[in-house]
Design a protein around this motif. Structure first.
Motif: not given
Length: 86
Positions: A14-24, A77-86
């Motif tokens: 479990v990881m806590q994401l902060a505003k602006g964190d990116e998960l690729t 090749i597929t790349v997906l990036t999620l930006i938390y709280g942006d």
């Protein structure tokens, strides 16, 4: 950390994401590329980390372009990036 790369356990974390964190997330077409017997992880370790003004997604796309100049694409090749709280 690079999730899902290499052999080993698949423990849940479990990881806590902060505003602006990116998960690729990328498919195996990226991280299983074999560049003249050089694993992609070794190529990644030689690169500069993303700069503050560059998103992680932009950095990964630059990496993909660099890798494709080294070797022809042999898998999708597929790349997906999620930006938390942006």
């Amino acid at each position: 950390p690079y999730l899902g790369m290499g052999m080993g356990g698949r423990e849940q974390q479990v990881m806590q994401l902060a505003k602006g964190d990116e998960l690729t997330i990328a498919t195996d077409g990226l991280y299983e590329m074999n560049l003249n017997e050089t694993p992609v992880e070794r190529v990644i370790s030689t690169l500069d980390p993303p700069r503050a003004e560059t998103s992680l997604h932009e950095w990964v796309l630059e990496l993909v372009q660099k890798l494709l100049r080294m070797q022809a694409q042999s898998d999708d090749i597929t790349v997906l990036t999620l930006i938390y709280g942006d």
